[in-house]
Design a protein around this motif. Structure first.
Motif, PDB file in Angstrom:
ATOM      1  N   ALA A 134      72.997  29.237   6.835  1.00 17.55           N
ATOM      2  CA  ALA A 134      73.316  29.935   8.136  1.00 17.55           C
ATOM      3  C   ALA A 134      73.964  31.226   7.032  1.00 17.55           C
ATOM      4  O   ALA A 134      73.867  32.238   7.625  1.00 17.55           O
ATOM      5  CB  ALA A 134      73.795  30.377   8.770  1.00 17.55           C
ATOM      6  N   LEU A 135      75.262  30.766   6.653  1.00 16.31           N
ATOM      7  CA  LEU A 135      75.593  31.718   5.911  1.00 16.31           C
ATOM      8  C   LEU A 135      75.244  32.348   4.445  1.00 16.31           C
ATOM      9  O   LEU A 135      75.198  33.696   4.856  1.00 16.31           O
ATOM     10  CB  LEU A 135      77.069  30.983   5.667  1.00 16.31           C
ATOM     11  CG  LEU A 135      78.382  30.495   6.840  1.00 16.31           C
ATOM     12  CD1 LEU A 135      78.840  29.918   5.843  1.00 16.31           C
ATOM     13  CD2 LEU A 135      78.996  32.160   7.352  1.00 16.31           C
ATOM     14  N   THR A 136      74.101  31.902   4.060  1.00 16.67           N
ATOM     15  CA  THR A 136      73.533  33.018   3.103  1.00 16.67           C
ATOM     16  C   THR A 136      72.832  33.709   3.684  1.00 16.67           C
ATOM     17  O   THR A 136      72.338  34.729   2.812  1.00 16.67           O
ATOM     18  CB  THR A 136      72.894  31.945   2.009  1.00 16.67           C
ATOM     19  OG1 THR A 136      74.127  30.247   1.856  1.00 16.67           O
ATOM     20  CG2 THR A 136      71.558  31.731   0.985  1.00 16.67           C
ATOM     21  N   VAL A 137      72.247  33.583   4.995  1.00 19.23           N
ATOM     22  CA  VAL A 137      71.052  34.204   4.743  1.00 19.23           C
ATOM     23  C   VAL A 137      71.733  35.369   5.990  1.00 19.23           C
ATOM     24  O   VAL A 137      70.687  36.147   6.521  1.00 19.23           O
ATOM     25  CB  VAL A 137      70.054  34.065   4.956  1.00 19.23           C
ATOM     26  CG1 VAL A 137      68.223  32.972   4.236  1.00 19.23           C
ATOM     27  CG2 VAL A 137      69.879  33.256   6.523  1.00 19.23           C
ATOM     28  N   LEU A 157      65.466  35.998   3.423  1.00 19.52           N
ATOM     29  CA  LEU A 157      64.902  36.364   4.295  1.00 19.52           C
ATOM     30  C   LEU A 157      66.202  37.466   4.035  1.00 19.52           C
ATOM     31  O   LEU A 157      67.207  38.037   3.745  1.00 19.52           O
ATOM     32  CB  LEU A 157      66.424  36.162   5.834  1.00 19.52           C
ATOM     33  CG  LEU A 157      65.175  34.764   6.315  1.00 19.52           C
ATOM     34  CD1 LEU A 157      66.208  34.188   7.228  1.00 19.52           C
ATOM     35  CD2 LEU A 157      63.977  34.997   6.790  1.00 19.52           C
ATOM     36  N   ASP A 158      66.394  39.241   4.013  1.00 20.21           N
ATOM     37  CA  ASP A 158      66.321  40.362   3.545  1.00 20.21           C
ATOM     38  C   ASP A 158      66.644  39.799   2.570  1.00 20.21           C
ATOM     39  O   ASP A 158      68.233  41.206   2.415  1.00 20.21           O
ATOM     40  CB  ASP A 158      67.477  40.607   5.001  1.00 20.21           C
ATOM     41  CG  ASP A 158      66.357  40.737   6.271  1.00 20.21           C
ATOM     42  OD1 ASP A 158      65.359  41.498   6.438  1.00 20.21           O
ATOM     43  OD2 ASP A 158      67.662  40.579   6.970  1.00 20.21           O
ATOM     44  N   GLY A 159      65.905  39.511   1.548  1.00 20.29           N
ATOM     45  CA  GLY A 159      66.629  40.031  -0.322  1.00 20.29           C
ATOM     46  C   GLY A 159      67.530  37.930  -0.072  1.00 20.29           C
ATOM     47  O   GLY A 159      68.143  37.976  -1.389  1.00 20.29           O
ATOM     48  N   ASN A 160      67.960  37.571   0.497  1.00 21.50           N
ATOM     49  CA  ASN A 160      68.440  36.605   0.479  1.00 21.50           C
ATOM     50  C   ASN A 160      67.490  35.793   0.469  1.00 21.50           C
ATOM     51  O   ASN A 160      66.951  35.373   0.983  1.00 21.50           O
ATOM     52  CB  ASN A 160      70.376  36.426   1.919  1.00 21.50           C
ATOM     53  CG  ASN A 160      70.783  37.850   2.522  1.00 21.50           C
ATOM     54  OD1 ASN A 160      71.179  38.279   0.350  1.00 21.50           O
ATOM     55  ND2 ASN A 160      71.343  38.279   3.307  1.00 21.50           N
ATOM     56  N   SER A 161      68.030  34.751  -0.274  1.00 21.78           N
ATOM     57  CA  SER A 161      67.846  33.411  -0.603  1.00 21.78           C
ATOM     58  C   SER A 161      68.750  32.459  -0.558  1.00 21.78           C
ATOM     59  O   SER A 161      69.191  31.830  -1.061  1.00 21.78           O
ATOM     60  CB  SER A 161      67.251  32.767  -2.564  1.00 21.78           C
ATOM     61  OG  SER A 161      66.528  32.161  -2.592  1.00 21.78           O
ATOM     62  N   LEU A 162      68.083  31.318  -0.551  1.00 20.62           N
ATOM     63  CA  LEU A 162      68.092  29.524   0.423  1.00 20.62           C
ATOM     64  C   LEU A 162      67.720  29.042  -0.410  1.00 20.62           C
ATOM     65  O   LEU A 162      67.892  28.143  -0.839  1.00 20.62           O
ATOM     66  CB  LEU A 162      67.498  29.198   1.237  1.00 20.62           C
ATOM     67  CG  LEU A 162      67.626  29.874   3.057  1.00 20.62           C
ATOM     68  CD1 LEU A 162      67.229  29.415   4.179  1.00 20.62           C
ATOM     69  CD2 LEU A 162      69.316  29.796   3.587  1.00 20.62           C
TER      70      LEU A 162
END
Length: 281
Positions: free
Chosen positions: A213-216, A166-171
């Motif tokens: 949640a913190l990651t993205v 999401l928005d370049g942040n990967s899980l």
């Protein structure tokens, strides 16, 4: 029959005078229930003591564990581990009666441990949440069940998972159950847990939800059967949004099994029939 052993719960911390009163009440209720039930799974005891009975006599699971520790330490309550479950009974109970009552419950318990059923149970609450989100117009969401109208819930449905970035942040290889896109809060990550256990702050599922949640940079939302007050107290101020379903949900096709599980003299599991109807509509 396996030889019973002493209960091996560990006391979490020294008890205060008020907590000692609650532990003594828990012991009284444990003795009463095991006298009537003869032998019960830990989940059944939790249901009958933490969820049922007069509100002022309901004991939280962590207090119940401390009471079982004390009763096990003195040898008053014994346990046996079988069929992926912990079964408890009074040391004074006649062995033949313990074995008979255990046999009455074991066949039903084994049905609940079937891996194919547990996967479908997990989907049941997710589908209920999905159906609740469908008519909403105040947000968009990602994640969907694609074949709900193609077959009944005797088999698993096919799910399209939300994206892992999401928005370049990967899980990585992790996923939320659903992701909402809102104009006010931004991304919202929803985790749905259709489990019997109460979700304490240190629960792995909660830790994983918060880490994702913190990651993205998403607002975390947890939907589960029961959430202890301490979880609300510690994590709600941190931004975790919590919703309790109170009852575990079973697929509509398992209505007969659900009725047996609610039988007071057997496993006594609280299951909601209302939302099972939603999953089959």
């Amino acid at each position: 029959m396996n030889t019973g052993r002493r209960v091996r719960y560990a006391r979490t911390a020294p008890a205060t005078p008020k907590e000692l009163q609650r532990i003594e009440l828990a012991k009284k209720r444990i003795r009463s229930i095991l006298t009537r039930h003869t032998i019960a799974s830990h989940r059944t005891l939790e249901q009958k003591i933490a969820d049922a009975g007069p509100s002022n006599q309901r004991i939280n699971p962590h207090v119940l564990s401390n009471a079982l520790y004390d009763l096990g330490k003195t040898g008053e309550v014994l346990e046996r581990q079988e069929a992926n479950g912990c079964w408890l009974y009074l040391s004074t109970a006649p062995s033949a009666l313990v074995q008979s009552r255990f046999a009455d419950q074991l066949a039903l318990w084994n049905l609940t441990q079937d891996g194919r059923l547990t996967l479908r149970i997990g989907q049941t609450l997710e589908i209920a949440v999905y159906r609740a989100m469908l008519p909403q117009r105040c947000y968009k969401f990602l994640g969907a069940y694609l074949d709900l109208h193609e077959h009944n819930d005797k088999t698993l449905y096919r799910k399209e998972e939300p994206p892992a970035a999401l928005d370049g942040n990967s899980l990585g290889d992790r996923r939320f159950d659903f992701v909402l896109a809102t104009s006010i809060a931004g991304w919202v990550g929803v985790e749905v847990k259709n489990k019997r256990e109460r979700m304490y702050p240190g629960n792995k599922d909660i830790r994983d939800l918060l880490a994702k949640a913190l990651t993205v940079d998403a607002v975390p939302v947890l939907i589960a059967r029961r959430i202890p007050f301490v979880t609300f107290r510690l994590l709600s101020p941190c931004g975790l949004i919590i919703h309790q379903t109170y009852n575990q949900l079973y697929p509509w096709s398992e209505m007969d099994l659900a009725a047996k599980l609610r039988e007071k003299t057997l496993l006594d599991i609280t299951i909601s029939a209302l939302v099972m109807i939603l999953t089959s509509a």
